[in-house]
Write a protein that holds these residues in place. Structure first.
Motif, PDB file in Angstrom:
ATOM      1  N   ASN A  23       0.834  -1.201   0.000  1.00 30.94           N
ATOM      2  CA  ASN A  23       0.000   0.000   0.000  1.00 30.94           C
ATOM      3  C   ASN A  23       0.871   1.255   0.000  1.00 30.94           C
ATOM      4  O   ASN A  23       0.572   2.225  -0.700  1.00 30.94           O
ATOM      5  CB  ASN A  23      -0.936  -0.004   1.207  1.00 30.94           C
ATOM      6  CG  ASN A  23      -1.877   1.174   1.182  1.00 30.94           C
ATOM      7  OD1 ASN A  23      -2.728   1.267   0.323  1.00 30.94           O
ATOM      8  ND2 ASN A  23      -1.687   2.091   2.124  1.00 30.94           N
ATOM      9  N   HIS A  24       1.944   1.238   0.760  1.00 33.62           N
ATOM     10  CA  HIS A  24       2.844   2.387   0.813  1.00 33.62           C
ATOM     11  C   HIS A  24       3.488   2.630  -0.558  1.00 33.62           C
ATOM     12  O   HIS A  24       3.577   3.777  -1.015  1.00 33.62           O
ATOM     13  CB  HIS A  24       3.921   2.170   1.873  1.00 33.62           C
ATOM     14  CG  HIS A  24       4.927   3.275   1.918  1.00 33.62           C
ATOM     15  ND1 HIS A  24       4.659   4.501   2.477  1.00 33.62           N
ATOM     16  CD2 HIS A  24       6.190   3.350   1.443  1.00 33.62           C
ATOM     17  CE1 HIS A  24       5.717   5.286   2.353  1.00 33.62           C
ATOM     18  NE2 HIS A  24       6.652   4.603   1.727  1.00 33.62           N
ATOM     19  N   ILE A  25       3.916   1.564  -1.212  1.00 37.97           N
ATOM     20  CA  ILE A  25       4.523   1.686  -2.540  1.00 37.97           C
ATOM     21  C   ILE A  25       3.482   2.207  -3.522  1.00 37.97           C
ATOM     22  O   ILE A  25       3.735   3.157  -4.263  1.00 37.97           O
ATOM     23  CB  ILE A  25       5.092   0.334  -3.006  1.00 37.97           C
ATOM     24  CG1 ILE A  25       6.291  -0.045  -2.131  1.00 37.97           C
ATOM     25  CG2 ILE A  25       5.486   0.380  -4.485  1.00 37.97           C
ATOM     26  CD1 ILE A  25       6.731  -1.475  -2.271  1.00 37.97           C
ATOM     27  N   GLY A  26       2.342   1.560  -3.556  1.00 36.66           N
ATOM     28  CA  GLY A  26       1.214   2.044  -4.328  1.00 36.66           C
ATOM     29  C   GLY A  26       1.301   1.916  -5.839  1.00 36.66           C
ATOM     30  O   GLY A  26       0.277   1.873  -6.500  1.00 36.66           O
ATOM     31  N   ASP A  27       2.470   1.862  -6.389  1.00 33.13           N
ATOM     32  CA  ASP A  27       2.670   1.819  -7.841  1.00 33.13           C
ATOM     33  C   ASP A  27       2.492   0.382  -8.332  1.00 33.13           C
ATOM     34  O   ASP A  27       3.300  -0.495  -8.027  1.00 33.13           O
ATOM     35  CB  ASP A  27       4.073   2.336  -8.163  1.00 33.13           C
ATOM     36  CG  ASP A  27       4.370   2.413  -9.651  1.00 33.13           C
ATOM     37  OD1 ASP A  27       3.988   1.489 -10.402  1.00 33.13           O
ATOM     38  OD2 ASP A  27       5.016   3.399 -10.054  1.00 33.13           O
ATOM     39  N   ARG A  28       1.435   0.138  -9.100  1.00 35.10           N
ATOM     40  CA  ARG A  28       1.091  -1.220  -9.530  1.00 35.10           C
ATOM     41  C   ARG A  28       2.189  -1.832 -10.389  1.00 35.10           C
ATOM     42  O   ARG A  28       2.434  -3.043 -10.328  1.00 35.10           O
ATOM     43  CB  ARG A  28      -0.241  -1.181 -10.293  1.00 35.10           C
ATOM     44  CG  ARG A  28      -0.805  -2.521 -10.637  1.00 35.10           C
ATOM     45  CD  ARG A  28      -1.211  -3.284  -9.354  1.00 35.10           C
ATOM     46  NE  ARG A  28      -1.903  -4.494  -9.687  1.00 35.10           N
ATOM     47  CZ  ARG A  28      -1.299  -5.658  -9.925  1.00 35.10           C
ATOM     48  NH1 ARG A  28       0.016  -5.769  -9.861  1.00 35.10           N
ATOM     49  NH2 ARG A  28      -1.996  -6.721 -10.235  1.00 35.10           N
ATOM     50  N   THR A  29       2.889  -1.027 -11.184  1.00 39.41           N
ATOM     51  CA  THR A  29       3.986  -1.541 -12.008  1.00 39.41           C
ATOM     52  C   THR A  29       5.111  -2.059 -11.126  1.00 39.41           C
ATOM     53  O   THR A  29       5.633  -3.158 -11.351  1.00 39.41           O
ATOM     54  CB  THR A  29       4.505  -0.449 -12.966  1.00 39.41           C
ATOM     55  OG1 THR A  29       3.430  -0.037 -13.809  1.00 39.41           O
ATOM     56  CG2 THR A  29       5.655  -0.946 -13.808  1.00 39.41           C
ATOM     57  N   ILE A  30       5.486  -1.281 -10.120  1.00 40.92           N
ATOM     58  CA  ILE A  30       6.545  -1.693  -9.199  1.00 40.92           C
ATOM     59  C   ILE A  30       6.116  -2.955  -8.456  1.00 40.92           C
ATOM     60  O   ILE A  30       6.911  -3.890  -8.273  1.00 40.92           O
ATOM     61  CB  ILE A  30       6.885  -0.566  -8.197  1.00 40.92           C
ATOM     62  CG1 ILE A  30       7.448   0.647  -8.930  1.00 40.92           C
ATOM     63  CG2 ILE A  30       7.838  -1.051  -7.112  1.00 40.92           C
ATOM     64  CD1 ILE A  30       8.765   0.404  -9.621  1.00 40.92           C
ATOM     65  N   LEU A  31       4.875  -2.996  -8.014  1.00 42.86           N
ATOM     66  CA  LEU A  31       4.389  -4.175  -7.296  1.00 42.86           C
ATOM     67  C   LEU A  31       4.408  -5.417  -8.187  1.00 42.86           C
ATOM     68  O   LEU A  31       4.766  -6.511  -7.726  1.00 42.86           O
ATOM     69  CB  LEU A  31       2.991  -3.925  -6.738  1.00 42.86           C
ATOM     70  CG  LEU A  31       2.925  -2.846  -5.656  1.00 42.86           C
ATOM     71  CD1 LEU A  31       1.480  -2.524  -5.314  1.00 42.86           C
ATOM     72  CD2 LEU A  31       3.699  -3.259  -4.421  1.00 42.86           C
TER      73      LEU A  31
END
Length: 65
Positions: A45-53
């Motif tokens: 959730n903190h990262i938030g970036d779907r590409t990074i996830l």
């Protein structure tokens, strides 16, 4: 767009690892697994970036030979 960072990038990684172990101390397998799942979701959730996830998920599921 950012790329997933795979090189060491945690300030005072040894202290973080010690904190992580301490958080698991005394937990049975099910509670330890649940803690890991909650931590993963909080950080995702903190990262938030779907590409990074997606990149992180792919990196974590690579099979080592």
């Amino acid at each position: 767009m950012s790329d997933l960072i795979l090189k060491p990038n945690i300030d005072d990684a040894d202290e973080f690892y010690a904190d992580l172990l301490a958080a698991h101390e005394g937990l049975d397998k099910a509670d330890s697994d649940a803690l890991n799942a909650r931590l993963l979701l909080v950080l995702a959730n903190h990262i938030g970036d779907r590409t990074i996830l997606s990149q992180a998920l792919a990196a974590a599921t690579l099979k080592k030979e």
